[in-house]
Design a protein around this motif. Structure first.
Motif, mmCIF file in Angstrom:
data_model
loop_
_atom_site.group_PDB
_atom_site.id
_atom_site.type_symbol
_atom_site.label_atom_id
_atom_site.label_comp_id
_atom_site.label_asym_id
_atom_site.label_seq_id
_atom_site.Cartn_x
_atom_site.Cartn_y
_atom_site.Cartn_z
ATOM 1 N N ARG A 1 -5.378 0.229 -8.057
ATOM 2 C CA ARG A 1 -5.840 0.779 -9.578
ATOM 3 C C ARG A 1 -3.397 0.465 -9.409
ATOM 4 O O ARG A 1 -3.099 0.315 -8.483
ATOM 5 N N PRO A 2 -3.093 0.006 -11.185
ATOM 6 C CA PRO A 2 -1.613 0.159 -10.462
ATOM 7 C C PRO A 2 -0.381 1.511 -10.205
ATOM 8 O O PRO A 2 -1.832 2.177 -10.270
ATOM 9 N N ILE A 3 0.318 1.313 -9.972
ATOM 10 C CA ILE A 3 1.044 2.432 -8.793
ATOM 11 C C ILE A 3 2.211 2.337 -10.339
ATOM 12 O O ILE A 3 3.117 1.228 -9.934
ATOM 13 N N LYS A 4 2.885 3.313 -10.629
ATOM 14 C CA LYS A 4 4.135 3.397 -11.033
ATOM 15 C C LYS A 4 4.964 3.911 -10.249
ATOM 16 O O LYS A 4 4.902 4.535 -8.867
ATOM 17 N N ILE B 1 5.425 6.970 -7.688
ATOM 18 C CA ILE B 1 6.505 7.422 -6.254
ATOM 19 C C ILE B 1 6.905 8.432 -6.157
ATOM 20 O O ILE B 1 7.161 9.058 -5.082
ATOM 21 N N LEU B 2 8.057 7.839 -7.021
ATOM 22 C CA LEU B 2 9.668 8.958 -6.550
ATOM 23 C C LEU B 2 8.700 10.629 -7.530
ATOM 24 O O LEU B 2 9.332 11.444 -6.149
ATOM 25 N N GLU B 3 7.941 10.782 -8.103
ATOM 26 C CA GLU B 3 6.611 12.815 -7.099
ATOM 27 C C GLU B 3 6.444 12.470 -6.246
ATOM 28 O O GLU B 3 7.022 13.917 -6.171
ATOM 29 N N ALA B 4 6.534 12.179 -6.008
ATOM 30 C CA ALA B 4 4.749 12.151 -4.534
ATOM 31 C C ALA B 4 6.035 12.779 -3.852
ATOM 32 O O ALA B 4 5.535 13.681 -2.718
ATOM 33 N N PHE C 1 0.988 -1.604 0.144
ATOM 34 C CA PHE C 1 0.035 -0.047 -0.057
ATOM 35 C C PHE C 1 1.129 1.252 -0.175
ATOM 36 O O PHE C 1 2.161 0.788 0.640
ATOM 37 N N VAL C 2 0.283 1.706 -0.625
ATOM 38 C CA VAL C 2 1.350 3.713 -0.676
ATOM 39 C C VAL C 2 0.435 4.705 -0.749
ATOM 40 O O VAL C 2 -0.873 4.348 -1.471
ATOM 41 N N ARG C 3 0.487 5.595 0.738
ATOM 42 C CA ARG C 3 -0.151 6.748 0.311
ATOM 43 C C ARG C 3 0.396 8.116 -0.131
ATOM 44 O O ARG C 3 1.298 7.984 0.667
ATOM 45 N N ILE C 4 0.083 9.065 -0.787
ATOM 46 C CA ILE C 4 -0.045 10.084 -1.741
ATOM 47 C C ILE C 4 -0.743 10.942 -1.038
ATOM 48 O O ILE C 4 -2.433 10.823 -0.726
ATOM 49 N N GLY C 5 -0.719 11.563 -0.524
ATOM 50 C CA GLY C 5 -0.964 13.157 0.103
ATOM 51 C C GLY C 5 -2.391 11.885 1.677
ATOM 52 O O GLY C 5 -1.670 10.951 2.350
ATOM 53 N N ASN C 6 -3.995 12.411 0.973
ATOM 54 C CA ASN C 6 -4.617 11.629 2.228
ATOM 55 C C ASN C 6 -5.190 10.210 1.655
ATOM 56 O O ASN C 6 -6.055 9.766 1.720
ATOM 57 N N THR C 7 -4.727 10.098 0.152
ATOM 58 C CA THR C 7 -5.107 8.398 -1.014
ATOM 59 C C THR C 7 -4.170 7.669 -0.521
ATOM 60 O O THR C 7 -2.908 6.930 -0.313
ATOM 61 N N LEU C 8 -5.109 6.386 -0.048
ATOM 62 C CA LEU C 8 -4.601 5.460 0.400
ATOM 63 C C LEU C 8 -4.337 4.655 -1.391
ATOM 64 O O LEU C 8 -5.285 4.412 -1.557
ATOM 65 N N ILE C 9 -3.284 3.974 -1.730
ATOM 66 C CA ILE C 9 -3.085 3.123 -2.980
ATOM 67 C C ILE C 9 -2.801 1.904 -3.161
ATOM 68 O O ILE C 9 -2.092 1.386 -2.108
ATOM 69 N N THR C 10 -3.908 1.181 -3.355
ATOM 70 C CA THR C 10 -3.144 -0.424 -3.886
ATOM 71 C C THR C 10 -3.430 -1.196 -4.998
ATOM 72 O O THR C 10 -3.946 -0.259 -5.367
ATOM 73 N N GLY C 11 -2.189 -1.771 -5.564
ATOM 74 C CA GLY C 11 -2.124 -2.762 -6.905
ATOM 75 C C GLY C 11 -3.576 -3.469 -7.063
ATOM 76 O O GLY C 11 -4.078 -3.926 -5.851
ATOM 77 N N LYS D 1 9.301 13.476 -4.626
ATOM 78 C CA LYS D 1 10.073 14.981 -4.827
ATOM 79 C C LYS D 1 9.529 15.847 -3.480
ATOM 80 O O LYS D 1 9.353 17.072 -2.996
ATOM 81 N N ASN D 2 7.668 15.590 -4.075
ATOM 82 C CA ASN D 2 6.607 16.720 -3.454
ATOM 83 C C ASN D 2 6.055 17.104 -1.884
ATOM 84 O O ASN D 2 5.436 17.325 -1.908
ATOM 85 N N ASN D 3 6.940 15.491 -0.985
ATOM 86 C CA ASN D 3 6.933 15.352 -0.131
ATOM 87 C C ASN D 3 5.861 14.990 -0.044
ATOM 88 O O ASN D 3 4.944 15.202 2.154
ATOM 89 N N GLN D 4 4.918 13.997 -0.568
ATOM 90 C CA GLN D 4 3.308 13.599 -0.578
ATOM 91 C C GLN D 4 3.390 12.245 -0.468
ATOM 92 O O GLN D 4 2.232 11.859 -0.339
ATOM 93 N N LEU D 5 4.488 11.395 -0.476
ATOM 94 C CA LEU D 5 4.835 10.456 0.013
ATOM 95 C C LEU D 5 4.848 10.173 1.360
ATOM 96 O O LEU D 5 5.579 10.414 1.843
ATOM 97 N N LEU D 6 3.947 9.712 1.861
ATOM 98 C CA LEU D 6 3.161 9.925 3.600
ATOM 99 C C LEU D 6 3.759 8.508 4.216
ATOM 100 O O LEU D 6 4.085 8.448 5.432
ATOM 101 N N GLU D 7 3.178 7.338 3.153
ATOM 102 C CA GLU D 7 3.495 6.041 3.896
ATOM 103 C C GLU D 7 3.548 5.100 2.415
ATOM 104 O O GLU D 7 2.645 5.642 1.568
ATOM 105 N N MET D 8 4.508 4.283 2.829
ATOM 106 C CA MET D 8 4.550 2.617 2.239
ATOM 107 C C MET D 8 3.996 1.927 3.538
ATOM 108 O O MET D 8 5.650 2.095 3.836
#
Ligand SMILES: *Cc1c(COP(=O)(O)O)cnc(C)c1O
Length: 355
Positions: A278-281, A285-288, A239-249, A290-297
């Motif tokens: 959805r698929p996670i590229k 993850i790198l972009e998030a 699972f990856v959390r970008i901002g307040n959105t949680l994503i899993t493939g 960079k923007n300090n939006q990658l909050l959790e994995m």
């Protein structure tokens, strides 16, 4: 002593080994409970299952499992609450996945009775091996191997279904840093990554060892076709959390349909966490980051519920993920553990009496 209980033969161990075990200092998967379940498949049918003292088995060196790798397994846990009642978590899902794995490896399905009743009977016998208290559990390992003698490269005609149990403690295993795979894959499209097959694990050890030599603990697998989408973290769903959105493939033929994963998806929905399947590229993850939006994995699986990832490596660069206050990982772990240990109501019917 041998007793017959409905359709099972039960032989009780003369003495228990439980007093030799230091339950405060367990290393995972090295000690096994007093009994095991064995059921043989011959002449197109499952024979009478046996529960007997944990012991070595005898098998021909030409048995198919050693040569062509027909071997699949499950991983589940029994938990004990403060009243001394023991519980399983979604065991029917393990049963169904077990038979899905069997089908993909051209192995015969086990009956629901032998799987579920076998678990209940075995756990009842070895109930003292399930310790109450936070983090304690009895890890249960159902598995099936092709036992037929002969090096013929075709599906075997004889199999063994077995269940063994190992007392476990959850422990803090330090920070987990992962290497995002650039060339290796765990599973290919069209392959059997969705099956809990021994061979998937065998193939993951070498890339993991290389990553460990670089200072990472685990590999984050990427898709075999493009290596641009992340698939799983070691042997856990990711699972990856970008901002307040949680994503899993999405599950696929190369992503295992984890029971923890689908439980977290349900909990996210019911607790107002914005979740995307959805698929996670990797690029995303790198972009998030960079923007300090990658909050959790974090990884999700039966062993640890969730396993937070504190950093990752990709193409020679290292990236850190700062610890998050009020993390989704902590919320999920507590909520699921509370259900598993009967510390909270279970609106989902996930918790099932172990015996
Ligand atoms: C077992 C496993 C998982 C986790 O599944 P759970 O049912 O949550 O324990 C995830 N990925 C792989 C590859 C696995 O083998």
């Amino acid at each position: 002593m041998s007793t017959v209980s409905d359709s099972f033969d039960i032989e009780i161990a003369k003495t228990s080994r439980i007093n030799e075990v230091d339950f405060e200092n367990l290393s995972f998967g090295e000690i096994f409970s007093d009994h095991m379940l064995v059921c043989d498949y011959k002449n197109g049918a499952w024979e009478r299952p046996q529960i007997k003292p944990y012991q070595n088995i005898s098998i021909s060196p030409s048995a198919s499992v050693f040569h062509y790798g027909q071997a699949i397994f499950e991983g589940m846990k029994a938990y004990k609450d403060q009243n001394g009642d023991a519980w399983l978590f979604r065991p029917e899902d393990n049963f169904e996945r077990f038979n899905k794995s069997c089908e993909r490896l051209a192995m015969p399905a086990i009956t629901k009775e032998y799987f579920m009743e076998g678990l209940h009977k075995l756990l009842k016998l070895d109930q003292n091996w399930i310790k109450s208290g936070a983090g304690n559990s009895l890890y249960i390992r159902p598995f099936m191997i092709a036992s037929q003698a002969g090096v013929v490269a075709s599906p075997a005609k004889e199999y063994k279904f077995m269940v063994i149990c190992s007392p476990a403690q959850s422990y803090y295993n330090g920070e987990v840093r992962v290497k995002i795979a650039e060339t290796f894959s765990r599973a290919a499209s069209g392959g059997f990554g969705y099956a809990k097959a021994a061979g998937n694990y065998a193939g993951s050890f070498y890339p993991t060892r290389l990553a460990q030599a670089e200072g990472f603990q685990q590999v984050v697998w990427t898709d075999a076709n493009t290596h641009q989408n992340i698939e799983e973290a070691g042997t856990m769903n990711i699972f990856v959390r970008i901002g307040n959105t949680l994503i899993t493939g999405p599950t696929s033929d190369s992503i295992l349909d984890g029971i923890t994963r689908k439980s977290l998806i349900q909990l996210a929905k019911d607790n107002g966490i914005n979740l995307e399947v959805r698929p996670i590229k990797v690029a995303e993850i790198l972009e998030a980051h960079k923007n300090n939006q990658l909050l959790e994995m974090f990884g999700a699986g039966t062993a640890a519920v969730v396993s937070p990832i504190s950093g990752f490596g990709y193409k020679g660069e290292k990236y850190e993920i700062a610890p998050q206050e009020d993390s989704y990982a902590t919320f999920f772990k507590k909520t699921l553990n509370d259900i598993q240990y009967n510390l909270s109501p279970d609106p989902y019917g996930w918790r099932v009496k172990a015996y």
